[in-house]
Design a protein around this motif. Sequence first.
Motif, PDB file in Angstrom:
ATOM      1  N   LYS A 127       0.985  -2.116 -10.691  1.00 11.08           N
ATOM      2  CA  LYS A 127       0.392  -0.801 -10.991  1.00 11.08           C
ATOM      3  C   LYS A 127      -0.466  -0.393  -9.821  1.00 11.08           C
ATOM      4  O   LYS A 127      -1.179  -1.220  -9.245  1.00 11.08           O
ATOM      5  N   LEU A 128      -0.404   0.880  -9.457  1.00  9.53           N
ATOM      6  CA  LEU A 128      -1.186   1.342  -8.315  1.00  9.53           C
ATOM      7  C   LEU A 128      -2.673   1.402  -8.653  1.00  9.53           C
ATOM      8  O   LEU A 128      -3.050   1.881  -9.717  1.00  9.53           O
ATOM      9  N   THR A 129      -3.484   0.896  -7.729  1.00 14.60           N
ATOM     10  CA  THR A 129      -4.933   1.040  -7.847  1.00 14.60           C
ATOM     11  C   THR A 129      -5.375   1.961  -6.719  1.00 14.60           C
ATOM     12  O   THR A 129      -5.051   1.704  -5.556  1.00 14.60           O
ATOM     13  N   ARG A 189       0.862  -1.184   0.000  1.00  9.69           N
ATOM     14  CA  ARG A 189       0.000   0.000   0.000  1.00  9.69           C
ATOM     15  C   ARG A 189       0.895   1.230   0.000  1.00  9.69           C
ATOM     16  O   ARG A 189       1.990   1.202   0.565  1.00  9.69           O
ATOM     17  N   CYS A 217      -3.278   3.995  -2.259  1.00 13.78           N
ATOM     18  CA  CYS A 217      -3.327   3.031  -3.363  1.00 13.78           C
ATOM     19  C   CYS A 217      -2.769   1.689  -2.901  1.00 13.78           C
ATOM     20  O   CYS A 217      -2.047   1.622  -1.913  1.00 13.78           O
ATOM     21  N   SER A 218      -3.095   0.645  -3.645  1.00 15.43           N
ATOM     22  CA  SER A 218      -2.427  -0.628  -3.368  1.00 15.43           C
ATOM     23  C   SER A 218      -1.880  -1.206  -4.664  1.00 15.43           C
ATOM     24  O   SER A 218      -2.260  -0.781  -5.756  1.00 15.43           O
ATOM     25  N   PHE A 219      -0.977  -2.158  -4.529  1.00 17.05           N
ATOM     26  CA  PHE A 219      -0.410  -2.799  -5.727  1.00 17.05           C
ATOM     27  C   PHE A 219      -0.023  -4.242  -5.396  1.00 17.05           C
ATOM     28  O   PHE A 219       0.165  -4.590  -4.225  1.00 17.05           O
ATOM     29  N   THR A 250       5.235   6.881 -10.113  1.00 14.78           N
ATOM     30  CA  THR A 250       5.450   5.911  -9.023  1.00 14.78           C
ATOM     31  C   THR A 250       5.390   4.479  -9.557  1.00 14.78           C
ATOM     32  O   THR A 250       6.183   3.621  -9.145  1.00 14.78           O
ATOM     33  N   ASN A 251       4.472   4.218 -10.482  1.00 13.44           N
ATOM     34  CA  ASN A 251       4.413   2.876 -11.097  1.00 13.44           C
ATOM     35  C   ASN A 251       5.763   2.513 -11.698  1.00 13.44           C
ATOM     36  O   ASN A 251       6.275   1.406 -11.512  1.00 13.44           O
ATOM     37  N   ILE A 307       1.027   9.158  -9.884  1.00 13.05           N
ATOM     38  CA  ILE A 307       0.794   7.708  -9.940  1.00 13.05           C
ATOM     39  C   ILE A 307       1.610   7.025 -11.043  1.00 13.05           C
ATOM     40  O   ILE A 307       2.278   6.013 -10.800  1.00 13.05           O
TER      41      ILE A 307
END
Length: 390
Positions: free
Chosen positions: A369-371, A339, A383-385, A350-351, A347
Amino acid sequence: MNMMQHLQVPNRDVEYVFSILKKNNLLAEGKLIYPSIDRKFRLIPLSENIPNIPKELSKYEVIYAKYKVDNRIDTNWLTHLSLLINIDDFEKFQQLWPSSHEFVGDMMIIKLDKTILQFSSQIAKAKLMAHQNLRLILSDQGVMGELRIRELMPIAVRHKNTIITENIPNELCNTKVTVKESGLEIICDPKKAYFSTKLQTERQETLSFAKELRDMLGRKINVCDPFCGVGPAISSLLNQQDLVNNLLSSDLNPEAVQLLFENLTKWDKKPYPSEAVDVEWVYPNRLVGTGDVVKLVTNTEYLGRWDMILINLPHRTLELLPLIIPLLDTSSASLIRGRIVVEEKDIDTTNKIIQEILPKCIHNKPKPKLTIKRDYSSKLRLCSFEAWLE
Ligand SMILES: C[S@@+](CC[C@H](N)C(=O)[O-])C[C@H]1O[C@@H](n2cnc3c(N)ncnc32)[C@H](O)[C@@H]1O
């Protein structure tokens, strides 16, 4: 004509009359109590076909008046609040009354806008009146410091059928409670260790990823949760037979670890120490205790042995991610579930950074990929990944 019977009650009597009407089931559902034009009275909507007004209320006049439909969420507590404070204030701050809350056991945690802090007691009292099973109302001033503990202030407690809002005795403010989640019990104390009921869906997703990894590897998995708090993420994993082999559960906060041990004693069905201990093999397959992840990764005995790592310290994820990679067992597929808090505009960058930090991904799995899970502030997103690694 949208008319119905209302009881016209002088402002000072409203609370008393309301409770009698409620007890006798005489209140109209989903309709608002509102002030008369001269503001000397409140008009309380009465349910249709009322047999008789109770004797003690016979001195109040029943009038036909336009009814107002109540579209607000959790109307019950707002009705109570409208009776506890001056009607002008109630209407003035209409938009600011808290519209969300978190139930943690028999406690309710609410966030109050600064402007309405002066009404904390009445808000808390109204909440307790509306939710009869609640014991304690806490005002949430945010998550603080390294240990991410919430600053919580008791603002009302129910004790022996009375509601106390002033000089609340400490002994009535116990915040250690048991929460039920997916049929499992989690002991937590939000004043001593981070815990959020809002992560329940996240935890269910983690469970399904863990099962997918187990199926991929064709064996039980070794799970590492080095920011485990009181351990909620592993509760449902341990509840599955044939899912978890070795487990590392640790946290910097000894109070969290003490609660973790209480939880593990139940979930793992074997005793754990009654006090927090520094990270150690409490059982041959259980590496648990208090520990700073930065120090943990310097112990070579702990490295290269975990199939799934949970990283839930959202403000420090990018900084700590490179550090935890050596914990992974790279002889087979593995998973990092994390997270992170970032600005929405960052975003994509960061990905890319996450993809650069991590080892090679499994070819038939999407790159991490961040959700976005929810707003953290006006700009920041929580976000989480998931990263499926070769
Ligand atoms: C956001 S909380 C998550 C707790 C838990 N995973 C949960 O979902 O309830 C982050 C946790 O990391 C712990 N923590 C902070 N810094 C740490 C560090 N350097 N090493 C290990 N744990 C740390 C805090 O004490 C806190 O319990």
